[in-house]
Design a protein around this motif. Structure first.
Motif, PDB file in Angstrom:
ATOM      1  N   GLN A 516      -6.100  -0.895   5.792  1.00  0.00           N
ATOM      2  CA  GLN A 516      -5.564  -1.522   4.469  1.00  0.00           C
ATOM      3  C   GLN A 516      -4.707  -2.894   4.510  1.00  0.00           C
ATOM      4  O   GLN A 516      -4.654  -3.398   5.555  1.00  0.00           O
ATOM      5  CB  GLN A 516      -4.847  -0.411   3.875  1.00  0.00           C
ATOM      6  N   GLY A 618      -0.809  -6.014  -2.637  1.00  0.00           N
ATOM      7  CA  GLY A 618      -1.308  -5.024  -3.526  1.00  0.00           C
ATOM      8  C   GLY A 618      -2.068  -5.732  -4.777  1.00  0.00           C
ATOM      9  O   GLY A 618      -1.798  -6.835  -4.923  1.00  0.00           O
ATOM     10  N   GLN A 620      -3.546  -5.031  -9.087  1.00  0.00           N
ATOM     11  CA  GLN A 620      -3.644  -4.027 -10.443  1.00  0.00           C
ATOM     12  C   GLN A 620      -4.916  -4.529 -10.966  1.00  0.00           C
ATOM     13  O   GLN A 620      -5.414  -5.513 -11.280  1.00  0.00           O
ATOM     14  CB  GLN A 620      -2.427  -4.358 -11.344  1.00  0.00           C
ATOM     15  N   THR A 625      -5.174   0.377 -13.146  1.00  0.00           N
ATOM     16  CA  THR A 625      -4.844   1.044 -11.952  1.00  0.00           C
ATOM     17  C   THR A 625      -4.253   0.319 -10.759  1.00  0.00           C
ATOM     18  O   THR A 625      -4.537  -1.029 -10.685  1.00  0.00           O
ATOM     19  CB  THR A 625      -6.305   1.668 -11.224  1.00  0.00           C
ATOM     20  N   GLU A 627      -3.383  -0.559  -7.104  1.00  0.00           N
ATOM     21  CA  GLU A 627      -3.669  -0.380  -5.767  1.00  0.00           C
ATOM     22  C   GLU A 627      -2.784  -1.099  -4.840  1.00  0.00           C
ATOM     23  O   GLU A 627      -3.032  -2.131  -4.425  1.00  0.00           O
ATOM     24  CB  GLU A 627      -5.147  -0.574  -5.362  1.00  0.00           C
ATOM     25  N   ARG A 628      -1.443  -0.367  -4.100  1.00  0.00           N
ATOM     26  CA  ARG A 628      -0.438  -1.253  -3.553  1.00  0.00           C
ATOM     27  C   ARG A 628      -0.155  -0.367  -2.301  1.00  0.00           C
ATOM     28  O   ARG A 628       0.417   0.532  -2.542  1.00  0.00           O
ATOM     29  CB  ARG A 628       0.644  -1.543  -4.347  1.00  0.00           C
ATOM     30  N   ILE A 630      -3.772  -2.649  -1.332  1.00  0.00           N
ATOM     31  CA  ILE A 630      -4.935  -2.610  -1.467  1.00  0.00           C
ATOM     32  C   ILE A 630      -5.673  -2.123  -0.293  1.00  0.00           C
ATOM     33  O   ILE A 630      -5.751  -2.206   0.995  1.00  0.00           O
ATOM     34  CB  ILE A 630      -5.950  -3.991  -1.387  1.00  0.00           C
ATOM     35  N   PRO A 631      -6.525  -1.023  -0.783  1.00  0.00           N
ATOM     36  CA  PRO A 631      -7.264  -0.026   0.406  1.00  0.00           C
ATOM     37  C   PRO A 631      -8.551  -0.829   1.098  1.00  0.00           C
ATOM     38  O   PRO A 631      -8.986  -2.029   0.535  1.00  0.00           O
ATOM     39  CB  PRO A 631      -7.602   1.196  -0.529  1.00  0.00           C
ATOM     40  N   ARG A 634     -11.903  -1.776  -0.392  1.00  0.00           N
ATOM     41  CA  ARG A 634     -11.922  -3.142  -1.281  1.00  0.00           C
ATOM     42  C   ARG A 634     -12.084  -4.618  -0.230  1.00  0.00           C
ATOM     43  O   ARG A 634     -12.305  -5.599  -0.663  1.00  0.00           O
ATOM     44  CB  ARG A 634     -10.838  -3.228  -2.155  1.00  0.00           C
TER      45      ARG A 634
END
Length: 997
Positions: A516, A618, A620, A625, A627-628, A630-631, A634
């Motif tokens: 991540q 991270g 938005q 949504t 994502e913090r 970023i996974p 992505r």
């Protein structure tokens, strides 16, 4: 005119006459006191050669008496006195009688009103021969009508020759006065031909009568083609390469010249391209075969009519040939093409010359076999456009329904040609948006960074006169899937907290990988790092980014996947706690619009002094949504998309060279995977025919009811990036009857005169049997012989085959429907002579298409008759995919074994007259023993032991002693049987037969 009549024929005819004796006592009796008159003698007299005269011997031995001779066409009535003959004996000739009629004769002696009894004789006249009536009349369409009137009473056969070539016209006549007609279409307009009639008198057994009638005729012009005489040659200079694809047909030619035949100048330069185009005008209706010869590459096109848009490629040269060399490659010859007399057909030849010799010529074979190579000017009409036809355009890449991964780089490739003018540009459109254009061939437009979505592209081609045509292709760009990884580069031993102190333009000391966009805490001190990847956008809309770190950091984002387009969007100028995204306003970016399915370059720079250390990024999504950090799903590792690796493919079944029964259901199964993407499709093929396309695993296909034959199975796996991997297995279905030996036998009958195959005594043992390693014989083998080559041909693959025969003199080719000689039929022949390996001088040399089954053997037989001069025979074949084997090689052949014929051939082999001067003993000899050979005189020589099939089994260099003898040890190859021993010494060759027990 030559006449060959023989008196023996008349003699045989007259000797077959029947003498009929009648009852005596038909006239008045003599006086009783007078001596009785004896009846005369009446016999045939076979002296005449006139077929409608009858010769009679009349003898009368009554003193002072005469003989009265009567004739009738009835045995009982109608007798008429035809002659009174005096003397004891005389010959009477009854002349000019009706042919093929029985005449009855009676005779009596007469003296002073007294008469003897009658004697009777019946005789039949022969058939009367007259030369036939014969005319040759020119027709308005360029053909000739032949008319032959039979004027003989005999059963007769006729042969008509046109300038030495046989016309296929063989009437048999049985009734005088019958008229035969024939339309000879195998002639050219405005040409003079001389016809000769030969005949056979069937009921006489006499030889052929030659030139019994003749006629000369000049054909009419036929249906003329207006403007015939020339064709134009366009030439482009300074064009490199040797392939026709490099010819710049989209621009005007540098030179245009006129040709008076379809043949260009030789040695005309280097590095040029040529187009010769116009119309061809057939002189007669029928099937034509076209030929092309060139140096270097060339292609020949012909339209189905006068429209260039309907042209298709009919012949080509991929390498080079000498000038007017028409048969070096099978591809030089077209299939048979039916053309209509007087109609114009568009024709075009493309020719590319690199360096060295250069030439170009196009020829054709007219219906009936006449060759015009090259095609003369009177068949050609210069190119002239009517209404302008649009260009031909085809998108050749990407393929229909192709799939790419975003952001996709697609090089759209287009073929565009125009037979009349030139293509000046090709445009690529998506809907109402023009994406690009190219103004020179080869046409291609490179499309960069195509985002996720479906694409319907249109290619529009325009010629110099504004006409256009288009082609479409539909493909898609899929969303990139994250690799789940991001890489971190680390530079160590750097004090302080300022990013400016990190040498990011030098190689890092170490690397780390994270799943991540975030690192661990408290890793180390005094270092700098960089994390970078492609980020995959799941939704179209505005995105907000954050960065958190200890110590300083910067976050950069590109407008696409190129690092040089990056810009700073957020930063930490001091430090923050772990995942604290709100300490500084600079940590948060502005809203940034991104396109779903598109990848973007992202980079985070970080400097650590001492204490805690980490970095976290991270974002938005447009739907809110967070994502913090970023996974990994992505994130795409740098380099993973650009270097698309090929799929991995392997066959599960069938196995290589596996055999199946005819009619089996066969599973085709493969394992297919892609190391950096996914499998788009797997395609199965058999002998170049597509069987099935599988779009999802498991990749398999059940091939039902497979016919007997040999099959080349190919599996092709295509990944989502367009890379292809292929695997091949070969299988055999059904039992094969072929066991190729690499040879075939030739039987030779010597001392046979003439040139027709009917004279070969195939029902008697041959004089020699010779082994051949291909279906061909040497030239100049001998004179006055007949030969038969027979065996089996082994079919490598199921398909339709054409056979060819080439010979000097006459030959016939026979093929069975299986391996049984009783089922053979004639498939090709040659009533003439051609040079070695010339396959297409006469239409009869080529068979029709014959379907054959792979793995099966078929009985094949060639009959060949040699008179004198050059002599050879060869057989070739061509499969439907165009592969040509001429002559057929030994690996396709098996000999026909006939033990009786082979042994008889040994026993009756032709032995030279010197045989009495050489002997071998003991004879019979024992296997593996020594034999003594005596020859003429001492000295060195050679001895060969030859099998009945003509194979040399043992050869020795020997020394003959003063008595002319030498001893040779038989080796293990000389097994029990009959052999020839051939001796060479003192410049002579001798042969003796020997038997080995």
């Amino acid at each position: 005119m030559i006449r060959k009549f023989y008196a023996t024929a008349a003699l045989l005819l007259l000797c077959s006459f029947v003498v009929v004796k009648a009852d005596s006592a038909t006239g008045p009796r003599m006086n009783a006191d007078s001596p009785a008159l004896e009846p005369p003698v009446l016999d045939p007299y076979p002296f005449t050669t006139n077929q409608t005269d009858i010769g009679l011997f009349v003898g009368n031995y009554n003193e002072g008496a005469v003989t009265e001779l009567y004739r009738s066409t009835s045995s009982s009535t109608g007798y008429v006195l035809i002659e009174t003959i005096a003397g004891e004996g005389d010959v009477y000739t009854d002349r000019d009688l009706k042919p093929r009629t029985t005449f009855y004769y009676r005779a009596r002696a007469a003296r002073n009103g007294e008469y003897s009894d009658y004697v009777y004789l019946s005789m039949e006249t022969a058939s009367k021969y007259f030369d036939p009536g014969f005319t040759a009349t020119a027709n308005s369409d360029g053909t000739v009508t032949l008319s032959l009137t039979d004027r003989t009473y005999q059963e007769e056969g006729y042969e008509i020759m046109r300038d030495g070539e046989i016309v296929p016209f063989f009437p048999d006549s049985y009734d005088s006065g019958r008229v035969f007609t024939y339309r000879d279409a195998d002639v050219l307009p405005n040409s003079t031909y001389h016809y000769v009639v030969n005949t056979w008198l069937k009921d006489e057994g006499t030889p052929r009568l030659e030139n019994v009638a003749n006629a000369t005729v000049t054909t009419s012009a036929g249906t003329p083609c207006s403007g015939a005489g020339t064709i134009d040659r366009e030439k482009w200079l300074n064009v490199a390469g040797r392939n026709v694809q490099y010819i710049p047909l989209n621009r005007p030619a540098d030179e245009i010249t006129t040709l008076t035949s379809f043949s260009a100048p030789t040695n005309d330069g280097a590095n040029y391209g040529v187009r010769v185009r116009g119309y061809v005008c057939p002189p007669v209706t029928g099937d034509y075969v076209f030929f092309i010869a060139s140096d270097d590459e060339s292609q020949l096109f012909l339209s189905t009519d006068g429209n260039p848009a309907n042209k298709r490629k009919i012949a080509y040269v991929l390498d080079h040939t000498g000038p007017l060399v028409w048969s070096q490659y099978p591809s030089q010859r077209s299939a048979e093409i039916h053309l209509t007399q007087g109609q114009l057909y568009y024709i075009e030849a493309l020719h590319k010359e690199a360096s060295g010799g250069d030439n170009l010529a196009v020829g054709w074979q007219l219906p009936g076999g006449t060759l015009e190579r090259p095609i003369p000017g009177n068949r050609l009409v210069p190119f002239a456009r009517g209404s302008n036809n649009p260009p031909l355009v085809e998108i050749v890449y990407p393929g229909q329904n192709s799939v790419f991964t975003a952001p996709a780089d697609v090089n759209v490739q287009v073929n565009a040609t125009d037979a009349e003018t030139s293509v000046v540009r090709v445009e690529i459109w998506r809907g109402t948006t023009k994406l690009g254009e190219d103004t020179s061939a080869p046409f291609s437009i490179f499309l960069n960074d195509l985002p996720f979505g479906s694409y319907n592209l249109e290619a529009r081609a325009f010629d110099t006169e504004g006409a256009s045509w288009s082609d479409n292709v539909l493909f898609s760009v899929s969303q990139p899937s994250g690799t789940g990884k991001i890489q971190r580069e680390i530079w160590t031993n750097i004090a302080g907290t300022s990013l400016s102190s990190v040498p990011f333009d030098t190689p890092p000391q170490s690397f780390e990988t994270y799943s991540q966009f975030e690192t661990q805490q408290y890793m180390s001190s005094n270092y700098g790092s960089r994390m970078r990847a492609y980020i995959s956008v799941p939704q179209t809309g505005n995105y907000t980014f954050w960065i958190s770190s200890d110590d300083q950091s910067q976050l950069w984002l590109s407008t696409n996947d190129q690092p040089q387009n990056k810009r700073l969007i957020a930063s930490v100028t001091g430090y923050t706690n772990f995942r604290d995204y709100g300490k500084y306003t600079s940590q948060k970016s502005v809203a940034i619009p991104l396109q779903a399915g598109t990848r973007y370059y992202i980079e985070a720079l970080h400097k650590e002094g001492t204490g805690n250390d980490f970095i976290s990024v991270g974002w938005q999504l447009p739907d809110g949504t967070l994502e913090r950090p970023i996974p990994g799903n992505r994130l795409i590792t740098i380099g993973s998309v650009a270097e698309n690796k090929p799929p991995v493919l392997s066959f599960i079944e069938p196995e290589q060279n596996e055999r199946f029964s005819a009619g089996s259901d066969i599973w085709l199964r493969v394992n297919a995977s892609d190391p950096d993407g996914s499998i788009y499709k797997v395609q199965f093929e058999a002998n170049s025919q597509v069987l099935n396309v599988d779009m999802a695993a498991p990749y398999e296909f059940l091939w039902n009811d497979v016919a007997a034959g040999s099959y080349n199975i190919i599996a092709r796996a295509t990944d989502n990036g367009g890379r292809v991997t292929s695997q091949v297995v070969d299988i055999v279905v059904g039992e094969t009857s072929c066991a190729n030996t690499g040879k075939i036998y030739r039987e030779v009958w010597t001392g046979v005169t003439g040139i027709t195959v009917s004279s070969i005594p195939v029902n008697s043992p041959p004089n020699r049997i010779i082994e051949l390693t291909s279906f061909s014989t040497p030239n100049y083998y001998g004179n006055d012989y007949g030969a038969r080559i027979r065996g089996y041909v082994c079919v490598p693959v199921t398909g339709t085959y054409n056979f060819f025969i080439s010979s000097d003199d006459h030959s016939e080719l026979w093929l069975s429907t299986d391996d049984n000689p009783a089922n053979k039929v004639r498939i090709a022949y040659l009533n003439g002579a051609v040079p070695v390996n010339v396959w297409s001088k006469y239409a009869s040399q080529k068979s029709a298409g014959i379907p054959l089954v792979g793995g099966q053997r078929y009985y094949i037989e060639a009959l060949h008759k040699e008179g004198n001069g050059a002599d050879h025979v060869a057989v070739a074949w061509q499969i439907q995919n165009g592969d040509f084997e001429g002559p057929i090689p030994g690996n396709r052949l098996m000999p026909y074994v006939d033990a009786q014929t082979s042994m008889t051939a040994v026993a009756e082999a032709e032995i030279p007259s010197e045989e009495q001067m050489v002997r071998a003993y003991p004879n019979p000899a024992r296997q593996n023993s020594a034999i003594t050979i005596s020859a003429e005189g001492p000295g060195e020589g050679d001895v060969e032991f030859i099998s009945a099939a003509g194979t040399v089994l043992q050869r020795e260099r020997v020394e003959f002693d003063d008595a002319g003898e030498t001893t040779v040890q038989l080796d293990g190859r000389i097994t029990p049987g009959m052999y020839f021993v051939k001796i060479f010494n003192n410049r002579k060759q001798r042969v003796v037969k020997i038997k080995v027990d």
